[in-house]
Design a protein around this motif. Structure first.
Motif, PDB file in Angstrom:
ATOM      1  N   LYS A   1       0.838  -1.199   0.000  1.00 44.51           N
ATOM      2  CA  LYS A   1       0.000   0.000   0.000  1.00 44.51           C
ATOM      3  C   LYS A   1       0.873   1.250   0.000  1.00 44.51           C
ATOM      4  O   LYS A   1       2.013   1.235   0.475  1.00 44.51           O
ATOM      5  CB  LYS A   1      -0.913   0.001   1.228  1.00 44.51           C
ATOM      6  CG  LYS A   1      -1.939  -1.125   1.224  1.00 44.51           C
ATOM      7  CD  LYS A   1      -2.866  -1.021   2.415  1.00 44.51           C
ATOM      8  CE  LYS A   1      -3.873  -2.167   2.440  1.00 44.51           C
ATOM      9  NZ  LYS A   1      -4.745  -2.190   1.250  1.00 44.51           N
ATOM     10  N   ASP A   2       0.330   2.329  -0.556  1.00 47.97           N
ATOM     11  CA  ASP A   2       1.060   3.593  -0.530  1.00 47.97           C
ATOM     12  C   ASP A   2       0.828   4.294   0.811  1.00 47.97           C
ATOM     13  O   ASP A   2       0.131   3.776   1.701  1.00 47.97           O
ATOM     14  CB  ASP A   2       0.664   4.479  -1.719  1.00 47.97           C
ATOM     15  CG  ASP A   2      -0.796   4.917  -1.697  1.00 47.97           C
ATOM     16  OD1 ASP A   2      -1.353   5.123  -0.599  1.00 47.97           O
ATOM     17  OD2 ASP A   2      -1.382   5.075  -2.795  1.00 47.97           O
TER      18      ASP A   2
ATOM     19  N   SER B   1      -0.980   6.613   1.692  1.00 45.95           N
ATOM     20  CA  SER B   1      -2.368   6.975   1.993  1.00 45.95           C
ATOM     21  C   SER B   1      -3.206   5.751   2.334  1.00 45.95           C
ATOM     22  O   SER B   1      -4.381   5.876   2.685  1.00 45.95           O
ATOM     23  CB  SER B   1      -2.995   7.711   0.804  1.00 45.95           C
ATOM     24  OG  SER B   1      -3.267   6.815  -0.271  1.00 45.95           O
TER      25      SER B   1
ATOM     26  N   SER C   1      -2.312   1.515  -4.848  1.00 51.21           N
ATOM     27  CA  SER C   1      -2.040   2.211  -6.110  1.00 51.21           C
ATOM     28  C   SER C   1      -1.347   1.317  -7.124  1.00 51.21           C
ATOM     29  O   SER C   1      -1.726   1.282  -8.303  1.00 51.21           O
ATOM     30  CB  SER C   1      -1.179   3.453  -5.846  1.00 51.21           C
ATOM     31  OG  SER C   1      -1.858   4.371  -5.029  1.00 51.21           O
TER      32      SER C   1
ATOM     33  N   ALA D   1      -0.773  10.018  -3.791  1.00 50.19           N
ATOM     34  CA  ALA D   1      -0.799   9.864  -2.335  1.00 50.19           C
ATOM     35  C   ALA D   1      -0.129  11.025  -1.613  1.00 50.19           C
ATOM     36  O   ALA D   1      -0.331  11.217  -0.413  1.00 50.19           O
ATOM     37  CB  ALA D   1      -0.130   8.553  -1.932  1.00 50.19           C
TER      38      ALA D   1
END
Length: 398
Positions: free
Chosen positions: A212-213, A215, A219, A285
């Motif tokens: 996950k990024d 945020s 993505s 993000a």
């Protein structure tokens, strides 16, 4: 006076001849082969131009050994992105610049002692999906050919006819998107070669992780899903993975390597520049634009940002094959860089990046030839490795 002139010119002429001989094997442009005969089979770049590769023939003890190296160049996930590639070397052999061979592909023994006299091939990348797409129909409005899988098969067929079918030793390698290509096609590559040949694969900066990024969004998973859907890649991903996981999960090496049968060497930076910019902190993000300097230069990261990067390193290490995978070699540096095998300065130089005083080129050679029982080197966290100074924040291929 004649003697003086003769003495003045003899040395420069000899030096020039030595220089030319050196350039011929290390720095000169290597001729490009266009597979015009495969155009009729639809094996073409995004713009419909012929597939291409560069070949430096092997000699002596390396005459029956083959090193194939796939260049990088990212992926295109939308029609507009792919149309843009049609006008440059990422999508057309009409725009491909000349290449010189260095690093792992280099032809000077002192700089590349294990592979310098092999048949060395650079596979040019112009399909935008790591050689996985295959759509018959071409939209006349865009003129885009999604034919990466056909390009791959055509290049393999041509190289086999050139002598690779008699290979005694072979390596399929690549950098970045080419490193991912290596993993996706590794087992199928092995199946093409003689059963008694020693065949292994090598991925440089191609171990992109499913993470996950900042945020909390997926993505990179979304991006890869778009690539697969646009190019119709699902049928050309390893069936050993797609038989149990969705196709978009089988674009991630961590899910493919678990089912691979062919030995693999993973060279990667734990703080890979491309992954930090595009997986951990994509522009979408970083809404407050606070990561700009840090993404470009790790020395400009704040303490909080460094803590985030250390967490990403942990996630990356956890995605690597476990110690039980004895055939998998590793060299995971604590550098902030992307792609390290294509340059003589980082491959096998006196001041190239090292782990346990071992340069990349020696570690790969030790693994391939079995000179060491296990080559699994994982660096300590940044900023412990002073040998990274030469490559931290250098330019990326993708």
């Amino acid at each position: 006076m004649v003697g003086v002139k003769s003495g003045t010119w003899v040395c420069p002429l000899i030096c020039l001849l030595y220089l030319l001989a050196f350039l011929q094997v290390e720095g000169d442009n290597v001729p490009m082969t266009l597979l015009k005969s495969a155009v009729a089979e639809g094996a073409v770049c995004l713009d419909g131009s012929p597939a291409a590769y560069n070949l430096a023939p092997g000699s002596g003890s390396g005459a029956n050994n083959w090193l194939l190296f796939v260049e990088g160049g990212g992926w295109c996930s939308t029609v507009n992105d792919c149309v843009e590639r049609k006008g440059n070397f990422r999508g057309s052999s009409n725009h491909m610049p000349p290449v010189s061979f260095s690093g792992m592909l280099g032809g000077v023994q002192e700089r590349n002692p294990d592979f310098y006299n092999w048949n060395r091939v650079k596979i040019r990348y112009c399909d935008g999906a790591s050689f996985t797409g295959d759509i018959e129909k071409v939209d006349p409005a865009t003129g885009l050919y999604f034919r990466g899988a056909r390009v791959w098969r055509a290049i393999m067929k041509d190289l086999l006819a050139r002598g690779m079918n008699k290979a005694q030793n072979a390596i399929l390698g690549g950098c970045s998107a080419g490193g991912l290509t290596t993993i996706l096609h590794c087992d199928s590559f092995r199946s093409l070669l003689p059963a008694n040949a020693t065949v292994k694969c090598f991925s440089d900066a191609g171990y992109f992780i499913d993470a996950k990024d900042i945020s909390g969004a997926d993505s990179i998973l979304s991006f890869y899903s778009d690539v697969i859907n646009l190019h119709a890649s699902a049928n050309n991903l390893p069936s050993s993975c797609t038989s149990s996981l969705p196709a978009n999960k089988c674009f991630f090496p961590q899910n493919v390597v678990a089912t691979m049968k062919t030995p693999l060497f993973i060279l990667n930076a734990a703080y890979d520049q491309w992954q930090i910019r595009n997986i951990l902190v994509p522009n979408s993000a970083d809404t407050n634009k606070t990561w700009g300097d840090c993404k470009l230069d790790i020395k400009k990261c704040s303490s909080d940002q460094l803590q985030t990067l250390q967490g990403f390193r942990t996630t990356f290490l956890n995605a690597l094959p476990g110690a039980g995978s004895s055939s998998t070699g590793m060299f995971i540096l604590s550098c902030h860089t992307h792609c390290q095998s294509g340059d003589a300065d980082t491959w096998f130089a006196a001041d190239s990046p090292r782990i346990d005083n071992t340069p990349i080129g020696k570690a790969v050679g030790d693994w391939y030839f079995g000179r060491s029982s296990a080559v699994r080197k994982i660096d300590c966290p940044y900023p412990c490795n002073s040998s990274c100074r030469k490559v931290d924040s250098n330019s990326m291929e993708d």
